[in-house]
Design an enzyme around this catalytic site. Structure first.
Site, PDB file in Angstrom:
ATOM      1  CG  HIS A  69      -1.998   1.100   0.761  1.00 44.14           C
ATOM      2  ND1 HIS A  69      -2.971   1.172  -0.066  1.00 44.14           N
ATOM      3  CD2 HIS A  69      -2.014   2.485   1.050  1.00 44.14           C
ATOM      4  CE1 HIS A  69      -3.524   2.229  -0.312  1.00 44.14           C
ATOM      5  NE2 HIS A  69      -3.055   3.151   0.422  1.00 44.14           N
ATOM      6  CE1 TYR A  84      -2.063   7.937  -0.733  1.00 46.92           C
ATOM      7  CE2 TYR A  84      -1.926   5.559   0.035  1.00 46.92           C
ATOM      8  CZ  TYR A  84      -2.556   6.758  -0.339  1.00 46.92           C
ATOM      9  OH  TYR A  84      -3.829   6.525  -0.236  1.00 46.92           O
ATOM     10  CG  HIS A 142      -8.868   2.252  -8.075  1.00 47.70           C
ATOM     11  ND1 HIS A 142      -9.225   3.432  -7.542  1.00 47.70           N
ATOM     12  CD2 HIS A 142      -7.903   1.772  -7.245  1.00 47.70           C
ATOM     13  CE1 HIS A 142      -8.654   3.749  -6.508  1.00 47.70           C
ATOM     14  NE2 HIS A 142      -7.501   2.781  -6.307  1.00 47.70           N
ATOM     15  CG  PHE A 143      -4.443  -0.121 -10.339  1.00 45.32           C
ATOM     16  CD1 PHE A 143      -3.573  -0.196 -11.413  1.00 45.32           C
ATOM     17  CD2 PHE A 143      -4.594  -1.223  -9.761  1.00 45.32           C
ATOM     18  CE1 PHE A 143      -3.521  -1.556 -11.991  1.00 45.32           C
ATOM     19  CE2 PHE A 143      -4.624  -2.473 -10.380  1.00 45.32           C
ATOM     20  CZ  PHE A 143      -3.864  -2.722 -11.397  1.00 45.32           C
ATOM     21  CG  HIS A 144      -4.881   1.065 -15.880  1.00 47.19           C
ATOM     22  ND1 HIS A 144      -5.049  -0.029 -15.474  1.00 47.19           N
ATOM     23  CD2 HIS A 144      -3.740   1.102 -16.598  1.00 47.19           C
ATOM     24  CE1 HIS A 144      -4.227  -0.717 -16.087  1.00 47.19           C
ATOM     25  NE2 HIS A 144      -3.306  -0.284 -16.557  1.00 47.19           N
ATOM     26  NE  ARG A 189      -5.937  -7.291 -10.563  1.00 46.21           N
ATOM     27  CZ  ARG A 189      -5.094  -6.577  -9.755  1.00 46.21           C
ATOM     28  NH1 ARG A 189      -5.559  -6.460  -8.443  1.00 46.21           N
ATOM     29  NH2 ARG A 189      -3.742  -6.102 -10.173  1.00 46.21           N
ATOM     30  NE  ARG A 190      -2.504  -9.429 -10.699  1.00 44.59           N
ATOM     31  CZ  ARG A 190      -1.795  -9.657  -9.728  1.00 44.59           C
ATOM     32  NH1 ARG A 190      -2.083 -10.490  -8.780  1.00 44.59           N
ATOM     33  NH2 ARG A 190      -0.807  -8.656  -9.360  1.00 44.59           N
TER      34      ARG A 190
HETATM   35  C1  HEM Z   1      -0.344   1.821 -22.967  1.00 44.67           C
HETATM   36  C2  HEM Z   1      -1.205   2.081 -21.975  1.00 44.67           C
HETATM   37  C3  HEM Z   1      -1.734   0.857 -20.956  1.00 44.67           C
HETATM   38  C4  HEM Z   1      -2.474  -0.217 -21.201  1.00 44.67           C
HETATM   39  C5  HEM Z   1      -3.044  -0.433 -22.717  1.00 44.67           C
HETATM   40  C6  HEM Z   1      -2.884  -0.786 -19.999  1.00 44.67           C
HETATM   41  C7  HEM Z   1      -3.638  -2.070 -19.822  1.00 44.67           C
HETATM   42  C8  HEM Z   1      -3.715  -3.004 -18.905  1.00 44.67           C
HETATM   43  C9  HEM Z   1      -4.749  -3.985 -18.698  1.00 44.67           C
HETATM   44  C10 HEM Z   1      -5.802  -4.333 -19.908  1.00 44.67           C
HETATM   45  C11 HEM Z   1      -4.580  -4.404 -17.522  1.00 44.67           C
HETATM   46  C12 HEM Z   1      -5.245  -5.769 -16.986  1.00 44.67           C
HETATM   47  C13 HEM Z   1      -4.677  -6.831 -17.270  1.00 44.67           C
HETATM   48  C14 HEM Z   1      -5.338  -8.243 -16.496  1.00 44.67           C
HETATM   49  O1  HEM Z   1      -5.540  -7.902 -15.433  1.00 44.67           O
HETATM   50  O2  HEM Z   1      -5.591  -9.171 -17.006  1.00 44.67           O
HETATM   51  C15 HEM Z   1      -3.398  -3.938 -16.979  1.00 44.67           C
HETATM   52  C16 HEM Z   1      -2.762  -3.919 -15.715  1.00 44.67           C
HETATM   53  C17 HEM Z   1      -1.927  -3.292 -15.036  1.00 44.67           C
HETATM   54  N1  HEM Z   1      -1.278  -2.102 -15.623  1.00 44.67           N
HETATM   55 FE1  HEM Z   1      -1.789  -1.260 -17.212  1.00 44.67          FE
HETATM   56  N2  HEM Z   1      -2.236  -0.353 -19.058  1.00 44.67           N
HETATM   57  C18 HEM Z   1      -1.425   0.841 -19.608  1.00 44.67           C
HETATM   58  C19 HEM Z   1      -0.706   1.672 -18.724  1.00 44.67           C
HETATM   59  C20 HEM Z   1      -0.199   1.441 -17.539  1.00 44.67           C
HETATM   60  C21 HEM Z   1       0.509   2.475 -16.854  1.00 44.67           C
HETATM   61  C22 HEM Z   1       0.875   3.627 -17.347  1.00 44.67           C
HETATM   62  C23 HEM Z   1       0.822   1.774 -15.527  1.00 44.67           C
HETATM   63  C24 HEM Z   1       1.293   2.394 -14.462  1.00 44.67           C
HETATM   64  C25 HEM Z   1       2.189   3.443 -14.464  1.00 44.67           C
HETATM   65  C26 HEM Z   1      -0.040   0.648 -15.405  1.00 44.67           C
HETATM   66  C27 HEM Z   1      -0.069  -0.189 -14.559  1.00 44.67           C
HETATM   67  C28 HEM Z   1      -0.574  -1.507 -14.572  1.00 44.67           C
HETATM   68  C29 HEM Z   1      -0.518  -2.566 -13.334  1.00 44.67           C
HETATM   69  C30 HEM Z   1       0.157  -2.298 -12.101  1.00 44.67           C
HETATM   70  C31 HEM Z   1      -1.485  -3.346 -13.704  1.00 44.67           C
HETATM   71  C32 HEM Z   1      -1.850  -4.633 -12.958  1.00 44.67           C
HETATM   72  C33 HEM Z   1      -0.797  -5.903 -13.532  1.00 44.67           C
HETATM   73  C34 HEM Z   1      -1.235  -7.219 -12.482  1.00 44.67           C
HETATM   74  O3  HEM Z   1      -2.180  -7.272 -12.303  1.00 44.67           O
HETATM   75  O4  HEM Z   1      -0.183  -7.900 -12.143  1.00 44.67           O
HETATM   76  N3  HEM Z   1      -0.652   0.342 -16.711  1.00 44.67           N
HETATM   77  N4  HEM Z   1      -2.790  -2.888 -17.840  1.00 44.67           N
HETATM   78 CU    CU Z   2      -3.771  -0.407  -0.939  1.00 47.47          CU
END
Ligand code: HEM
Ligand code: CU
Ligand code: CU
Lengths: 187, 578
Positions: free
Chosen positions: B228, B232, B379-381, B442-443
């Site tokens: 968490h 921040y 939420h976190f995007h 997700r995931r």
């Molecule tokens: C090109 C832009 C982006 C696209 C298309 C994108 C797309 C996605 C999608 C579809 C997921 C969910 C996948 C799943 O759970 O099966 C994901 C997970 C995630 N994204 Fe992005 N994202 C983008 C940019 C970013 C940025 C800028 C960040 C943070 C700085 C970010 C951080 C994350 C994180 C931490 C996860 C979770 C990974 C996990 O579940 O282990 N993403 N993203």
């Molecule tokens: Cu948290």
């Protein structure tokens, strides 16, 4: 320290909002009695589940007139019982029953998430999650694993079938799983 | 006066290197982001679904470990040197921590990417949360350790600057930018302690075969102890930009220095003793602990509410300085043609939306509905993926010229870029939140199941998928424009002055605020006490239930073996059916 009047107002409003949230949720969990997953169940040895009194033979057990317990083992990549796709039985319970699920994992962390409901818990090796649910109406529910558990994670699914009360017999032996046929004979 | 590079040429080089490294990580993360979106929505599938998790691990780690933190160290170095008006104490030490971070990131990154190479038995398909008993190759953990130690040394570097400055300026208040850096780093030291213990005491020895087992609930809880506050850690550099740069871009100055200090102190105190809110759904943790953590989490909304006020008030002040008036028509007087301003303003707007979905997550009973569904990445995007990432990109349009002395290659393209990110994210976040509400997890490589279907309340699942894919494509396009602009700027020949490196002094300064605000020792002590209060009992209970090293359960290196195992199970069950 000089704090602007509007800023003070805002601060108070924010605090009121926060306390309001907490109160609402406290009411939601304590007042309405919505139970959380907690540490009530005893731990198990994930390597010796076969020897465990309940998880050794997972499945549905009747414990009261309308009360059932369901022991579920999650593994890479399925639920026993539940995963019809893997050749296992679905979880079958009657309508108008109170069902407590006990869920654990044989290997890695999984989840037991029933789609379209708020039945959603982790299955952690060594720990047992318990969730109590009331099933009022007959119907079918999908179960999925929502915690990443390895390369076949997306194939991990299962099924709960809630049978009409008068068509239910425990252990599935007398139960007709095809809904169509049951409809013909009974409804 | 002049640009940053004119005052601090050596530091500018270090900061540039940190920023460029972070952009490379962003580029990699973006490529994986779009691949995984198109795969899970079944629009374009050219990887194996089993490889999806390698892609997702890479996306998570490159984005939120590498991109964000490399940017942070550049930003913080800028803030400390600018506000103390002194160079770093010892450049070779500074290059050392930067090098350590880079080597660590490369080791971890390569270990993850080797998951694609079947002939090499190295992989780390454990996602950025690496929950045991899923096991990565030891190099994955070793890289992380090096990277984190690098950040510790970076923090030491900034503290060292502050101590040196304090000796020469014993009676002065800590300048606000440095204050922000110091409080954020104290929080980071506390938070990373847990992940250091988790990796060094348990996961690394276990992955090396020294122990047979770990306690999965213990390492998971230690992860969220760190997991968490890291949120921040991502957010604080963005907040710093909103407090220090955004008012300046709007043509004004920060509303209140003391309140900014209060906000950062609140984050230091409250951001760690809340990690268990990621574990509402975990067995083995008593309901009471979950409840306490939820209460803390709700209070953690306070500093963000205060920030919203200060930022809007500062922007309004700027607009009025520029001749704006009326209740709302001052909005028209803002410099909307400036990409740095517009990008940050849009990022702040999305953060407000992300804040709302975050409040839902935090409610421990509502969480059942959305936990581990697409709602959560939705939420976190908005938060890290936009409030942070878009602020960083927008800030770069000002910072990179400061660090290079070169003019930004194209302002119109930069403006288009930030707007495109906003639009793309609107599609993607909308789709993710709605998909989550109907239970889509997700995931998951293929959220299409055999035994049941998801039912959309409005629209349809294919419409939601289409939105997700469109959003991802726009985001990727936006990212490409950003990187292209940065690349051209880096090699831009025109040596036009990028403007002054000044942070305007706040409207109400620090002088009339209590000196206790600057007492770092006091706040550290309180933060530590709160963490001890929040974690001692849950951790003790977890250890007494499951043992320090767990009881049974094999290690699960996520590799080809599993496919074999899975195939075997599938075959057996198929045989059973026949
Ligand atoms: C090109 C832009 C982006 C696209 C298309 C994108 C797309 C996605 C999608 C579809 C997921 C969910 C996948 C799943 O759970 O099966 C994901 C997970 C995630 N994204 Fe992005 N994202 C983008 C940019 C970013 C940025 C800028 C960040 C943070 C700085 C970010 C951080 C994350 C994180 C931490 C996860 C979770 C990974 C996990 O579940 O282990 N993403 N993203
Ligand atoms: Cu948290
Ligand atoms: Cu799974």
């Amino acid at each position: 320290m000089n704090i602007h009047r509007y800023e003070k107002l805002w601060l108070v409003a924010a605090l009121v909002l926060i306390v309001g949230f907490i109160a609402t949720i406290t009411y939601g969990s304590v007042g309405l009695g919505i139970a959380m997953i907690d540490d009530e169940a005893e731990t198990v040895n994930p390597e010796k589940l076969n020897e465990h009194e309940d998880f050794g033979e997972p499945g549905v057990k009747q414990v009261g007139e309308n009360e059932y317990e369901v022991y579920v083992r999650a593994w890479q990549f399925g639920f026993d019982p539940g995963s019809v796709e893997a050749g296992l039985d679905p979880i079958e319970v009657p309508a108008n029953s109170t069902v407590t699920f006990y869920i654990t994992s044989e290997d890695v962390i999984h989840s037991f998430s029933v789609v379209g409901t708020n039945i959603n818990t982790m299955a952690i090796p060594g720990e047992v999650s318990s969730v109590t649910v009331e099933f009022d109406e007959p119907g079918e529910y999908g179960i999925l694993c929502a915690e990443y558990c390895g390369a076949g994670h997306h194939t991990m699914e299962g099924k709960i079938i809630v049978h009409p009360e008068d068509e239910y017999a425990i252990n599935g032996t007398d139960v007709e799983t095809g809904n169509d046929t049951t409809d013909e004979t009974e409804a | 006066m002049g640009a940053y590079i004119d005052h601090f040429p050596r530091e500018a080089k270090l900061i540039r290197s940190a920023f460029y490294t972070s952009f490379i990580m962003l580029a990699l993360g973006g490529i994986f982001g779009v691949i995984q979106t198109l795969h899970r929505t079944d629009v374009v599938r050219f990887i194996d679904s089993a490889d999806y998790y390698t892609v997702l691990t890479a996306h998570g780690v490159f984005m939120v470990i590498a991109f964000t933190i490399f940017f942070l160290v550049g930003m913080f170095t800028w803030a400390v040197t600018t506000s103390l008006e002194r160079p770093l104490e010892d450049m070779s030490f500074s290059w050392l921590w930067f090098l350590m971070m880079t080597v660590g990131a490369v080791i971890t990154g390569v270990t993850i990417l080797l998951g694609f190479v079947e002939s090499v038995d190295v992989s780390a398909d454990v996602l950025f949360t690496f929950y045991a008993p899923l096991q990565a190759h030891p190099l994955f953990y070793i890289g992380l350790v090096l990277f984190v130690i690098g950040t510790w040394l970076a923090g030491a570097d900034w503290f060292r600057s502050w101590w040196a400055w304090k000796r020469e300026n014993p009676d002065e208040r800590i300048p606000l930018p440095t204050f922000m850096v110091l409080t954020t780093m104290i929080m980071w030291y506390i938070a990373t302690l847990a992940i250091a213990v988790s990796i060094l005491a348990f996961l690394l020895p276990w992955s090396l075969g020294i122990f047979d087992h770990v306690n999965p609930l213990l390492t998971r809880t230690l992860f969220w102890f760190f997991g968490h506050p890291i949120v921040y850690f991502w957010l604080m550099p963005a907040y710093m930009m909103w407090y220090l740069l955004l008012p300046k871009f709007a043509g004004g100055r920060l509303f209140s220095d003391p309140l900014a200090r209060v906000v950062f102190i609140l984050f230091l105190l409250l951001s760690t003793p809340v990690g268990i809110h990621h574990q509402y759904m975990d067995p083995g943790i008593a309901e009471g602990f979950k409840f306490i953590v939820m209460t803390n989490t709700m209070f953690l909304l306070l500093p963000s509410f205060l920030t919203a006020f200060t930022v809007v008030a500062s922007i309004e002040h700027g607009a009025r300085q520029r001749g704006g008036d009326g209740y709302f028509s001052w909005l028209k007087s803002l410099p909307w043609r400036e990409p740095a301003f517009t990008g940050m303003a849009l990022a702040g707007l999305m953060f407000a939306a992300g804040g709302f979905s975050g409040m839902i997550n935090a409610g421990m009973n509502i969480n059942y509905l959305v936990h581990n569904t697409l709602w959560v990445p939705g939420h976190f995007h908005l938060t890290v993926g936009t409030a942070v990432a878009l602020s960083f990109m927008a800030g770069s349009y000002w910072l990179i010229p400061q660090m290079t002395g070169r003019r930004l290659a194209s302002k119109p393209i930069a403006l288009l870029q930030v707007v495109l990110w906003f639009v793309g994210m609107t599609f993607m976040a909308n789709s993710m939140h709605r998909s989550g509400l109907i239970g889509i997890p997700r995931r998951t490589a293929e959220p299409q199941y055999q035994g049941f279907e998801f039912e959309a309340a409005l629209g349809s699942v294919s419409e939601l998928n289409a939105q997700l894919a469109i959003g991802a494509t726009l985001l990727f396009l936006s990212l490409t424009l950003f990187l292209w602009n940065m690349l051209i700027t880096a090699f831009n020949k025109s040596a036009e002055s990028p403007g002054e490196n000044v942070i305007p002094t706040p409207l109400s300064g620090p002088d009339d605020s209590p000196a206790v605000l600057d007492n770092m020792k006091l706040w550290t002590a309180i933060a530590v006490v709160l963490v001890i209060l929040a974690y001692t009992l849950p951790l003790a209970s977890i250890v007494s239930r499951g043992g320090l090293l767990g009881r049974g359960g094999d290690a699960f290196p996520v590799s080809i073996d599993y496919l074999a195992l899975f195939a075997q199970v599938a075959l057996e069950s198929a045989a059973g059916l026949v």
